[in-house]
Design a protein around this motif. Structure first.
Motif, PDB file in Angstrom:
ATOM      1  N   MET A 171     -23.774 -29.908  46.207  1.00 44.63           N
ATOM      2  CA  MET A 171     -24.123 -28.855  45.247  1.00 44.63           C
ATOM      3  C   MET A 171     -22.981 -28.274  44.698  1.00 44.63           C
ATOM      4  SD  MET A 171     -27.268 -26.014  45.285  1.00 44.63           S
ATOM      5  CE  MET A 171     -26.829 -24.927  44.322  1.00 44.63           C
ATOM      6  N   ASN A 172     -21.969 -27.739  46.099  1.00 49.40           N
ATOM      7  CA  ASN A 172     -20.712 -27.519  45.606  1.00 49.40           C
ATOM      8  C   ASN A 172     -19.760 -28.342  44.945  1.00 49.40           C
ATOM      9  OD1 ASN A 172     -20.946 -24.557  46.753  1.00 49.40           O
ATOM     10  ND2 ASN A 172     -21.029 -25.279  48.865  1.00 49.40           N
ATOM     11  N   GLN A 173     -19.679 -29.620  46.173  1.00 50.15           N
ATOM     12  CA  GLN A 173     -19.033 -30.216  45.093  1.00 50.15           C
ATOM     13  C   GLN A 173     -19.504 -30.775  43.511  1.00 50.15           C
ATOM     14  OE1 GLN A 173     -19.372 -33.925  46.250  1.00 50.15           O
ATOM     15  NE2 GLN A 173     -17.686 -33.469  48.323  1.00 50.15           N
ATOM     16  N   MET A 174     -20.479 -30.450  43.164  1.00 48.30           N
ATOM     17  CA  MET A 174     -20.829 -30.959  41.875  1.00 48.30           C
ATOM     18  C   MET A 174     -20.285 -29.642  41.343  1.00 48.30           C
ATOM     19  SD  MET A 174     -23.772 -32.742  41.677  1.00 48.30           S
ATOM     20  CE  MET A 174     -24.384 -32.600  39.197  1.00 48.30           C
ATOM     21  N   ILE A 175     -20.565 -28.104  42.077  1.00 48.17           N
ATOM     22  CA  ILE A 175     -19.919 -27.385  40.776  1.00 48.17           C
ATOM     23  C   ILE A 175     -18.645 -27.158  40.341  1.00 48.17           C
ATOM     24  CG2 ILE A 175     -20.287 -24.323  40.939  1.00 48.17           C
ATOM     25  CD1 ILE A 175     -22.921 -24.790  42.240  1.00 48.17           C
ATOM     26  N   ALA A 176     -17.547 -27.902  41.755  1.00 50.00           N
ATOM     27  CA  ALA A 176     -16.656 -27.135  41.912  1.00 50.00           C
ATOM     28  C   ALA A 176     -16.210 -28.887  40.801  1.00 50.00           C
ATOM     29  CB  ALA A 176     -16.171 -27.984  42.697  1.00 50.00           C
ATOM     30  N   GLY A 177     -16.594 -29.456  40.473  1.00 50.15           N
ATOM     31  CA  GLY A 177     -16.168 -30.623  39.466  1.00 50.15           C
ATOM     32  C   GLY A 177     -16.575 -30.449  38.453  1.00 50.15           C
ATOM     33  N   LEU A 178     -17.169 -29.939  38.064  1.00 50.76           N
ATOM     34  CA  LEU A 178     -18.137 -29.098  36.436  1.00 50.76           C
ATOM     35  C   LEU A 178     -16.843 -28.612  35.845  1.00 50.76           C
ATOM     36  CD1 LEU A 178     -20.809 -29.386  35.336  1.00 50.76           C
ATOM     37  CD2 LEU A 178     -21.360 -27.104  36.238  1.00 50.76           C
ATOM     38  N   LYS A 179     -16.521 -29.950  34.587  1.00 50.57           N
ATOM     39  CA  LYS A 179     -16.118 -29.992  33.889  1.00 50.57           C
ATOM     40  C   LYS A 179     -16.344 -29.050  32.243  1.00 50.57           C
ATOM     41  CE  LYS A 179     -12.632 -32.963  35.556  1.00 50.57           C
ATOM     42  NZ  LYS A 179     -13.338 -32.461  36.362  1.00 50.57           N
ATOM     43  N   ILE A 180     -15.888 -27.965  31.750  1.00 48.85           N
ATOM     44  CA  ILE A 180     -16.668 -26.724  31.182  1.00 48.85           C
ATOM     45  C   ILE A 180     -15.699 -26.341  30.279  1.00 48.85           C
ATOM     46  CG2 ILE A 180     -17.813 -25.266  30.868  1.00 48.85           C
ATOM     47  CD1 ILE A 180     -18.887 -24.216  33.255  1.00 48.85           C
ATOM     48  N   HIS A 181     -15.603 -27.439  28.853  1.00 45.59           N
ATOM     49  CA  HIS A 181     -14.461 -26.925  27.773  1.00 45.59           C
ATOM     50  C   HIS A 181     -15.259 -25.595  27.123  1.00 45.59           C
ATOM     51  CE1 HIS A 181     -13.208 -29.933  29.275  1.00 45.59           C
ATOM     52  NE2 HIS A 181     -14.263 -31.288  29.087  1.00 45.59           N
ATOM     53  N   ALA A 182     -14.972 -24.678  26.139  1.00 42.88           N
ATOM     54  CA  ALA A 182     -15.048 -24.131  25.431  1.00 42.88           C
ATOM     55  C   ALA A 182     -15.856 -24.437  24.669  1.00 42.88           C
ATOM     56  CB  ALA A 182     -13.775 -23.326  24.559  1.00 42.88           C
ATOM     57  N   ALA A 183     -16.873 -23.967  24.368  1.00 42.77           N
ATOM     58  CA  ALA A 183     -17.393 -24.720  22.714  1.00 42.77           C
ATOM     59  C   ALA A 183     -16.430 -25.001  21.885  1.00 42.77           C
ATOM     60  CB  ALA A 183     -18.561 -23.427  21.846  1.00 42.77           C
ATOM     61  N   ARG A 184     -16.631 -25.838  20.606  1.00 45.06           N
ATOM     62  CA  ARG A 184     -16.173 -26.136  20.100  1.00 45.06           C
ATOM     63  C   ARG A 184     -15.656 -25.538  18.576  1.00 45.06           C
ATOM     64  NH1 ARG A 184     -16.971 -31.824  22.175  1.00 45.06           N
ATOM     65  NH2 ARG A 184     -17.723 -29.855  23.636  1.00 45.06           N
TER      66      ARG A 184
END
Lengths: 670, 310
Positions: free
Chosen positions: A657-670
């Motif tokens: 879970m920690n790894q997934m959250i750390a790896g989550l790539k969130i881009h600002a809404a286009r």
């Protein structure tokens, strides 16, 4: 329609319990004002509160507005008639008292109640303009709890009274540290801020600068405290405790008055001999006199000494004053006295008291020697059965004659006056010294308490080779007055102040405790003046504490306190399940794109909402939510009792879970 | 999700019932959850929105024998429980059971009867047995009461007291159908005819089995903490006259378990609690100051929004 509009303006209507609380608040706030307010105002206020209570009890209507307007007008006129103006402390407070009582008469809605409560807070503050005693502080705190509880009750209708009181007490307790910080650090100014000279210092009692038969015995009926003394080391014996006050030289046949004197910052004599160190806490008496053991060896700051050895303050003593002193009790000053002073010390009014004059002249002729005349006089007091009493008979024009040859009953001022008169008549320079004699040690805190009942008058005679020698004629009549105090000296049944009587030991014990408490209050709370503040702060390591640095320290400390309280309030949040911490981290990350989790939102709902808003994150969100759910809500977790050290299965889930959250790539809404 | 033990038949029930009672899947699920949790259901709404149809459909689909009692103001307890009549042939009293002896009892307009009759019904609901003439007779298992009541401000009603409302695990409102559902209803065939064509999807034993599997649905510490936080909030917050009782908190947890079971999960999520909260809590909470105006949904939403997940 108009009625409706007004109703809205008043806020929600008051419930019956609100009304009762409000009346109680006003009563608690106003009651202590009865001590100083004019009688008519106290009666009017009490009457209005009772009226309001009756309206509550009988569920009657509040009085109509025209009647209230009439009452306001009448009250204002009465205040104006009492004080002649509306300005200053007393008329201002009187008006506020009146208006609070009247406000209750028209309090229908919450808005009115709020106004009345804030007025209560302000009126509580005004108590301190009159007195700052422990009693007032206690009553104020009690009223504060009740008013705050009422305010809490207004905010939450229907909550039980005990909960409101608990809340308000809790709030006051939380405010305590802030109160302490403000007390210690708020930059202080000397003297009362609200000192309005017109009416501030009336009603203070103490010695006066004239002495007539009866003036001191009258003062002796008061048990009020004149000053307190703390000796460094062992206190001297009772018969050495002569606290010097005004020196009276001029006699007009009835009254003794001070003569002309000069003041200086230099001691008019050479200090020598063993000395005693002590600190005096003087109650305000609205005079410049500072009382000191005979004879002072150094001057407190801002003090001068007169040519007849009286300590004087440069300003009138209008607030409790503490000063440190050293005295030489054995010192006899004035071997080289000016002829002018000596001449003034022989002044006698012409034509009165012929018998006393004749007797003095006869002694002079027979004995010759000054000291022999003094001994003769003191012996005369003893031989002729003079009585020491608080209730001497009144004296006429030839008062000294009447006292010496007829009544033979007198208090210390009679003996001192007669003695000085006889000395002068015999050609020996003499004067009356007034002040206090003795004092009583409080076994609780070791302070000596000198009361108005210890007021005393004695005599000084000037002998050519010695200087001004103290002679206390009272010691010849009633030695116990000097050895043990007033209560032991006067005959039984005399009106000695209740608190000075020696036969009520339990009462004395109680009084000692109460006075010791009052003294600590005076010393530590009221006596915390700019000088003490500076001392304390420099002891705490603040060099040169000025108001800027004090304010800065105040701000910093208050901030720290606030932080500590906040941390205390949030302490439950710190012990979090690691899965929940990771889940919160995810929410923080999502907050960047406006998709923070609501505090109440369940994990599946949240994952669905994020997935709908950002389909590209759907797969990860679903997986993370599934991990979180299985960690936090599935049965496996409770089976293993929450062991999460990275070795067991839960640890692996958490890691993922920690790894997934750390790896989550969130881009600002286009 | 995790290993689930779905009962395919129960979904069949939901599906079939949805065909007759249009656009009310949520209420159907709540009713089923109530049944799974061994609770009784109170439906409060205007006449004519389908209360009776819903009860009838459920009884039919679940294969339960079904009785309907129409409450009136002149009804006596014996009219529900049954009476003993002297049988001349055997020379003994013979008990003739009343309409309460059924697996599913629909009580129409429960607030029309007098309190005496109401309390006879409610006692049977609580005890799952009735006692007449000194003899205690058990009611069939499963035993499920669906009571309907008109909004209590309508005339000629005896509103159920709070203590008796508490006997119902859930109270739901049906509400008007939405636009599309109403169109379908008007265009479709008669609902009573459709009920007659329904075939049971389950046997009574299946229901009992499902009810006992409820205990297997896991409620973790975090979830129990949440239920507790909700209950404590209602006791502390000034907007409620009285908070939720421990019995209400237990009911909430039980209903949430049933909801999770319907969702084929073996653990309860906060969402389950939130889903059943309006139905479980709204008839047990009273807004402070007697000011009612907020609907059950609004009140539950406010409660959910006020309590963060622990």
């Amino acid at each position: 329609m108009a009625k409706k509009a007004r109703k809205k303006d008043e806020g929600a209507p008051l419930t019956r319990s609100h009304e009762l609380w409000l009346i109680a608040c006003a009563a608690l706030t106003l009651a202590p004002h009865a001590v100083h307010a004019p009688l008519w105002l106290s009666l009017a206020t009490g009457g209005m509160l009772a009226w309001r209570g009756l309206i509550w009890w009988r569920r009657r209507q509040l009085p109509p507005r025209w009647l209230l307007a009439l009452l306001v007008l009448a009250g204002s006129v009465a205040v104006l008639a009492t004080y002649r103006h509306f300005f200053g402390k007393d008329p201002g407070v009187a008006l506020l008292i009146l208006f609070l009582a009247l406000k209750l008469m028209e309090s229908r809605g919450v808005r009115d109640a709020l106004a009345a409560l804030f007025l209560c807070y302000f009126l509580l503050l005004t108590h301190f303009l009159y007195t700052q005693s422990i009693e007032v502080a206690g009553v104020t705190i009690a009223a504060l709890v009740v008013i705050t509880a009422t305010l809490a009750g207004l905010a939450h209708a229907g909550r039980p009274a005990s909960a409101n009181l608990r809340l308000s007490s809790l709030m006051l307790v939380q405010a305590l540290p802030f109160m302490l910080v403000l007390f210690l650090l708020f930059p202080r100014v000397q003297g009362p801020l609200w000192g309005l000279p017109m009416d501030a210092y009336s009603g203070l009692t103490g010695l006066s600068d004239t002495m007539s038969p009866g003036s001191i015995s009258e003062l002796s009926l008061s048990g009020a405290i004149a000053f307190r003394v703390k000796f460094e080391g062992k206190p001297p014996p009772h018969n050495m405790l002569y606290w010097r006050g005004p020196v009276l030289r001029h006699f007009d046949g009835r009254n003794w008055r001070p003569g002309r004197q000069t003041v200086s910052t230099e001691l008019p004599y050479a200090a020598k001999g063993p000395d005693i160190a002590y600190a005096v806490t003087l109650e305000p008496h609205n005079k410049a006199w500072l009382f000191a053991l005979e004879m002072p060896a150094l001057l407190p700051p801002d003090a001068v000494i007169s040519s007849d050895y009286q300590l004087l303050s440069r300003t009138l003593v209008r607030a409790r004053l503490r000063y440190e002193l050293r005295s030489h009790p054995g010192l006899v000053p004035g071997t080289e006295e000016s002829t002018e002073t000596l001449k003034a010390s022989l002044q006698l009014p012409a034509g009165i008291n012929p018998r006393a004059r004749a007797l003095a002249a006869e002694w002079r002729r027979q004995l010759g020697d000054d000291e022999a005349v003094i001994r003769q006089m003191l012996g005369h007091f003893r031989r002729e059965f003079f009585v020491y009493t608080l209730t001497p008979p009144p004296l006429g024009k030839n008062g000294i004659d009447e006292f010496l040859f007829e009544t033979r009953r007198g208090f210390c001022e009679h003996y001192a006056a007669a003695f000085v008169f006889m000395m002068r008549a015999a050609g020996i320079p003499a004067r009356v010294v007034t002040g206090y004699q003795g004092g009583e040690q409080n076994p609780v805190d070791g302070y000596f308490i000198v009361r108005q009942s210890d007021a005393h008058a004695w005599a000084e005679v000037w002998l050519a080779n010695k200087g001004w020698v103290r002679i206390d004629p009272t010691a010849a009549i009633a030695p116990s007055r000097i050895e043990a105090g007033l209560a032991a000296a006067v005959p039984e049944g005399e009106p000695v102040p209740f608190l000075v009587r020696s036969d009520l030991s339990w009462l004395r014990e109680l009084r000692f405790r109460w006075e010791a408490m009052n003294n600590s209050w005076n010393q530590w709370v009221l006596g915390y003046n700019p000088q003490r503040q500076r001392e304390l702060l420099s002891r705490l390591g603040m060099r040169e504490p000025d108001w800027q640095s004090m304010t800065a320290a105040l701000a910093v400390l208050s901030g720290l306190l606030m932080l500590a309280l906040t941390a205390w309030a949030l302490r439950r949040r710190i012990r979090l399940d690691p899965a929940l911490r990771a889940w919160n981290r995810l929410s923080c990350k999502m907050a960047g794109i406006g998709l923070a989790r609501y505090a109440w939102e369940g994990p599946a709902d949240y994952a669905r909402r994020v997935a709908e808003a950002r389909p590209e994150l759907a797969m990860e969100m679903e997986r993370v939510a599934a991990l979180y759910i299985s960690l936090r809500y599935d049965r496996r977790k409770s089976r293993r009792d929450g062991l999460m050290d990275g070795k067991n299965e839960d640890g692996k889930l958490l890691q993922e879970m920690n790894q997934m959250i750390a790896g989550l790539k969130i881009h600002a809404a286009r | 999700m995790a290993n689930s033990t779905p009962h395919p038949a129960i979904h069949q029930v939901i599906h079939q019932a949805g065909r007759v009672v249009l656009g009310k899947e949520r209420q159907i699920r709540l009713a089923l959850a109530c049944l799974l949790a061994r609770g009784h259901l109170l439906i409060e709404d205007l006449p004519g929105v389908g209360k009776t149809i819903l009860a009838h459909v459920l009884a039919r689909l679940l294969g339960l024998n079904f009785h309907r009692i129409q409450f009136t103001s002149d009804m006596l307890p014996a009219d529900i429980i049954g009476v003993s009549i002297f049988d001349r042939g055997t020379g003994a009293f013979q008990f003739h059971p009343g309409p309460i002896f059924a697996q599913m009892v629909l009580v129409d307009e429960v607030n029309r009867a007098t309190p005496k009759t109401q309390s006879a019904l409610l006692e049977a609901m609580e005890e799952h047995q009735v006692t007449t003439e000194g003899e205690t007779r058990p009611l069939p298992e499963p035993f499920f009461v669906i009571a309907t009541q008109n909004p209590s401000h309508q005339i000629g009603t005896f509103p159920l007291p709070e203590s008796q409302l508490d006997r119902f695990l859930m109270r739901i409102e049906l509400g008007y159908p939405d636009h599309a559902a109403e169109r379908e209803l008007l265009a479709g065939s008669d609902r009573r005819d459709m009920i007659a064509t329904l075939t049971p999807c389950m046997e009574p034993g299946d229901m009992v089995e499902l009810q006992s599997s409820l205990a297997q649905v896991h409620a973790s510490d975090a979830l129990i903490a949440y239920v507790q936080a909700l209950a404590e909030h209602t006791r502390r917050a000034p907007e409620y006259e009285t908070g939720l009782s421990p019995r209400a908190a237990l009911a909430l947890l039980r209903a949430a378990r049933a909801w999770a079971l319907l969702d084929e999960r073996d653990m309860v999520l906060p969402e389950d609690v939130q889903a059943v909260l309006p139905a479980v809590a709204s008839h047990r909470l009273h807004p402070a100051g007697g000011a009612s105006g907020a609907s059950a949904q609004e009140m539950a939403a406010a409660l959910i929004g006020a309590v963060p997940l622990p």
